[in-house]
Motif scaffolding. Structure first.
Motif, short mmCIF file in Angstrom:
data_model
loop_
_atom_site.label_atom_id
_atom_site.label_comp_id
_atom_site.label_asym_id
_atom_site.label_seq_id
_atom_site.Cartn_x
_atom_site.Cartn_y
_atom_site.Cartn_z
N ARG A 1 0.83 -1.20 0.00
CA ARG A 1 0.00 0.00 0.00
C ARG A 1 0.87 1.26 0.00
O ARG A 1 2.08 1.19 0.18
N SER B 1 -0.51 3.81 -8.48
CA SER B 1 -1.96 3.91 -8.37
C SER B 1 -2.64 3.50 -9.68
O SER B 1 -3.64 2.76 -9.68
N GLU C 1 -5.10 0.22 -10.35
CA GLU C 1 -6.42 0.36 -10.95
C GLU C 1 -6.59 -0.55 -12.17
O GLU C 1 -7.63 -1.20 -12.34
N ARG D 1 -4.65 11.56 -8.92
CA ARG D 1 -4.44 10.38 -8.09
C ARG D 1 -3.96 10.73 -6.68
O ARG D 1 -3.90 9.85 -5.81
N GLU E 1 -6.31 9.83 -3.64
CA GLU E 1 -6.27 8.42 -3.24
C GLU E 1 -5.01 8.13 -2.42
O GLU E 1 -5.06 7.44 -1.39
N ALA F 1 -5.35 9.66 1.01
CA ALA F 1 -6.25 8.87 1.86
C ALA F 1 -5.55 7.63 2.40
O ALA F 1 -5.72 7.27 3.58
N GLU F 2 -4.74 6.99 1.58
CA GLU F 2 -4.04 5.79 2.04
C GLU F 2 -2.93 6.15 3.01
O GLU F 2 -2.66 5.41 3.97
#
Length: 240
Positions: free
Chosen positions: A38, A74, A78, A138, A141, A144-145
């Motif tokens: 991650r 990212s 996807e 991106r 995202e 957020a991670e």
């Protein structure tokens, strides 16, 4: 898809995340763990800090390079699934950490199209995905991670962050290691770290860095002591 035994949050620009990831891969093979690789961005988690006053001059460019590579990652996740990220991170690390530093390179070279495309090719992914280096859409995202990772440990740490047996299991920053353990040491270190982290009252165990990372990018070969005075002390975590 099999659920993860370990969530490993990394920034591809961080040498200590890379060293810890190599150790985790040894443990993964020994214990048949499934790792979900991650994102955590040093650029984004340090966005509130004045780089000019808190970091060596090259750090802003390096952290930005890490974010650019995470944008590519990212896009890979996807379009090709979560399983593709482990191989991509390994290919990033092979180029950034496992090659002797070229003194002629500008800070931030790691986030340019050539090394990104080469890593994609090595991972068996379309080199055209290097075009996502500048895709700022991106960043939400990735932010957020990054926030997810710091919610597990507190915001006074950096990368890597390891979450074992998510979602309820233990999480911790590090461990910060400057050399790669052998297979026997790898298992012992893992068991000690997990045992310590599982104690509810445990907060921190720390000592000063004693050597540079044993990586070609630092000019240090395996089993060669790397004196800490040879490099900036802030390199310990790439985050104050």
């Amino acid at each position: 898809m099999r659920s993860a035994d370990i969530n490993f949050y990394f920034d591809p620009i961080c040498p200590f995340a890379w060293m810890t990831s190599k150790w985790i891969r040894i443990v993964q093979a020994q214990r048949d763990y499934h790792v979900d690789w991650r994102f955590i961005s040093l650029h984004l988690i340090n966005s509130h800090i004045d780089y000019d006053n808190h970091f060596p001059p090259e750090y802003e460019a390096q952290h930005t390079a890490g974010l650019r590579l995470l944008r590519v990652a990212s896009a890979v996740r996807e379009k090709h699934g979560r399983e593709a990220i482990g191989g991509l991170y390994a290919a990033f690390g092979a180029r950034i950490m496992e090659e002797r530093a070229d003194e002629g390179r500008e800070p931030g070279w790691q986030g340019t199209p050539e090394p990104a495309a080469a890593a994609l090719a090595e991972a068996g992914l379309p080199v055209a995905l290097a075009g996502f280096l500048d895709d700022t859409s991106r960043d939400a995202e990735i932010q957020a991670e990054s926030d997810e990772a710091l919610s597990l440990t507190g915001r006074d740490v950096s990368t890597p962050i390891v979450h074992f047996e998510p979602p309820e299991g233990v999480a911790f920053f590090g461990p910060v290691i400057s050399r790669l353990p052998d297979e026997e040491q790898a298992a012992q270190l893992w068991d000690h770290v997990i045992g310590l982290a599982r104690f509810p009252g445990f907060a921190e165990l720390k000592r000063s860095l004693r050597e540079r990372p044993q990586l070609p990018s630092f000019g240090v070969t395996t089993a060669e002591p790397g004196r800490t005075e040879d490099w900036h002390a802030g390199s310990r975590r790439l985050k104050k």
